[in-house]
Enzyme design. Structure first.
Site, PDB file in Angstrom:
ATOM      1  N   LYS A 201      98.114  34.866  52.949  1.00  0.00           N
ATOM      2  CA  LYS A 201      99.220  35.677  53.461  1.00  0.00           C
ATOM      3  C   LYS A 201      98.653  36.989  53.993  1.00  0.00           C
ATOM      4  O   LYS A 201      98.005  37.744  53.266  1.00  0.00           O
ATOM      5  CB  LYS A 201     100.233  35.944  52.352  1.00  0.00           C
ATOM      6  N   GLU A 241      90.571  32.272  49.659  1.00  0.00           N
ATOM      7  CA  GLU A 241      91.867  32.435  48.969  1.00  0.00           C
ATOM      8  C   GLU A 241      92.443  31.068  48.584  1.00  0.00           C
ATOM      9  O   GLU A 241      92.918  30.863  47.474  1.00  0.00           O
ATOM     10  CB  GLU A 241      92.871  33.150  49.880  1.00  0.00           C
ATOM     11  N   LYS A 256     100.666  32.202  56.217  1.00  0.00           N
ATOM     12  CA  LYS A 256     101.762  33.045  56.682  1.00  0.00           C
ATOM     13  C   LYS A 256     101.231  34.332  57.283  1.00  0.00           C
ATOM     14  O   LYS A 256     100.347  34.923  56.679  1.00  0.00           O
ATOM     15  CB  LYS A 256     102.635  33.358  55.458  1.00  0.00           C
ATOM     16  N   SER A 282     109.942  35.958  59.933  1.00  0.00           N
ATOM     17  CA  SER A 282     111.107  36.587  60.554  1.00  0.00           C
ATOM     18  C   SER A 282     110.814  37.168  61.939  1.00  0.00           C
ATOM     19  O   SER A 282     111.614  37.025  62.859  1.00  0.00           O
ATOM     20  CB  SER A 282     111.651  37.668  59.619  1.00  0.00           C
TER      21      SER A 282
END
Ligand code: PBG
Length: 331
Positions: A201, A241, A256, A282
Site C-alpha cells: 500500500k 512487503e 493499492k 477513490s
C-alpha cells in the site's frame, strides 16, 4: 519452436474480424465474481448521503444497508468492504471506538450476517477512529509508533472477527501486524477468518476522496502517511512487503492504488502463488467518473480500466463501480 510470423501468412487482424472471433481469442475476461464493492456506513444517518468527490457513491445509514445488500446480490456481487464514518465526538487520539464491540462496523456486520451470505471484508486501521486521522498511535515524539499500535490493531481485528467478519483487511501498513493478528486468531479460535493484507500500500495522493468520505481528511490535515505507507518509487520493496505478509499468515494480498500501480500487481502475481487483489481507489474512481460525467470519456472507459487489472494479474478488484459494472456485465 516459435512459429515465424510473417506477413501475409500471418495477418493478426484475421482474429479481430468480428466480435465473436475476438471473444474466442480473448486472453482475459472480467466477471462480476472479480468485483468487490466498498461501502461507507455512517453512524446515526437515516437513508443515504452523497459524497461530493465520489459521484454516484453514498454514505449509508444502517436503515438502508439491507436494501443495498439485496441490490448488490442481485447484481451478482459476492463481497463487500465496509468502511465506517463514526460520530466525530467518538474520535480520540487512541482510536478507542475501534475496540468497542458494539461499534458501528460490528453492528453492520451482525446485521448483514443475519440476512445475507455476502462475504464481508472489514478494514483494520485506526484512521476512521483517531482524532489525528492516522492509522496508528502517535508516541511522545509525534511518530506513528509501530509496536505501540500492534496490540490495538490486533484487538480491533478480534472485535471484527467476533462480530462475524469473514475477512479482515489490515490497511495500516504497520510492520508485523499480520503475524500479530494471525497469532491472536489462532489463540482465540478464529482459525477460519481470512486475512487480506494490504501488503503493498503506497503513500498515494489518490486516496483524497476516500478520506473526505470517512471524514479523516480534516483530522489528518497536512499530515502525511509517508512514514508507514510505501514510497511511490519502489517496486522491489513491494515484493518484500508481500513476502513478509505471506510468511506472517496472510491468505490474500492486495496492491493499492490500482491503475497507476499495475506494474506492481504484475510483479506480485508473477512472483507469488497467492490470490492477489487490487484496489481501484477513490481518486481513480473520481478521475474516471468525473471525466465520464463531463462527457470527456465514454462510459466504456470504466469497464476497460477494470479489464486491465485482470490483464495485469489481479484476481479481484475493489472498485466503487462494482455494482454498476456487475449489472452491465450480467445484462
Ligand atoms: C484506511 C484506508 C484508506 C483507504 C482504504 N483504507 C485511506 C488511507 O490509507 O488514507 C483508501 C481507499 C480509497 O482511496 O479508495 N487506512
Amino acid at each position: 519452436m516459435k512459429p515465424s510470423r510473417k506477413f501475409p501468412l500471418t495477418r493478426l487482424r484475421r482474429n479481430r474480424q468480428s466480435a465473436n472471433l475476438r471473444d474466442l481469442v480473448a486472453e482475459n475476461a472480467l466477471s462480476s465474481d472479480d468485483l468487490i464493492q466498498p461501502i461507507f456506513i455512517k453512524e446515526g444517518l437515516k437513508g443515504k448521503e452523497s459524497i461530493e468527490p465520489l459521484p454516484g457513491v453514498s454514505r449509508l445509514g444502517l436503515d438502508v444497508l439491507n436494501e443495498e445488500i439485496r441490490e448488490l446480490e442481485s447484481a451478482g456481487i459476492k463481497a463487500i468492504a465496509l468502511f465506517p464514518v463514526i460520530d466525530s465526538s467518538k474520535k480520540d487520539d487512541k482510536g478507542s471506538e475501534s475496540l468497542n464491540e458494539d461499534n458501528l462496523v460490528s453492528q453492520a456486520i451482525k446485521q448483514i450476517k443475519e440476512m445475507s451470505e455476502m462475504v464481508i471484508i472489514s478494514d483494520v486501521a485506526l484512521d476512521p477512529y483517531t482524532s489525528h486521522g492516522h492509522d496508528g498511535l502517535i508516541n511522545a515524539d509525534g511518530y506513528v509508533d509501530n509496536d505501540l499500535t500492534l496490540p490495538v490493531l490486533t484487538e480491533q481485528a478480534l472485535v471484527l472477527a467476533k462480530a462475524g467478519a469473514d475477512i479482515i483487511a489490515p490497511s495500516d501498513m504497520m510492520d508485523g501486524r499480520v503475524k500479530s493478528i494471525r497469532d491472536a486468531f489462532e489463540a482465540k479460535g478464529y482459525v477460519n477468518t481470512l486475512i487480506l493484507s494490504y501488503a503493498a500500500k503506497y503513500s498515494s495522493k489518490f486516496y483524497g476522496p476516500f478520506r473526505e468520505a470517512v471524514g479523516s481528511s480534516a483530522n489528518l490535515g497536512v499530515g502525511s502517511k509517508d512514514t508507514y505507507q510505501m514510497d511511490v518509487s519502489n517496486v522491489k520493496e513491494a515484493l518484500q512487503e508481500v513476502a513478509m505478509d505471506i510468511e506472517e499468515g496472510a491468505d490474500i494480498v492486495m496492491v493499492k492504488p490500482g491503475m497507476p500501480y499495475l506494474d506492481i500487481v504484475k510483479a506480485v502475481k508473477d512472483e507469488f502463488s497467492i490470490p492477489t487483489f487490487a484496489y481501484q481507489v477513490s481518486g481513480e474512481y473520481a478521475m474516471l467518473k468525473g471525466a465520464i460525467e463531463k462527457g470527456w470519456l465514454s462510459e466504456e472507459a470504466f469497464m476497460e480500466s477494470l479489464l486491465c487489472f485482470k490483464r495485469a494479474g489481479a484476481d479481484c478488484i475493489l472498485t466503487y463501480a462494482a455494482k454498476e459494472i456487475a449489472l452491465e456485465l450480467n445484462k
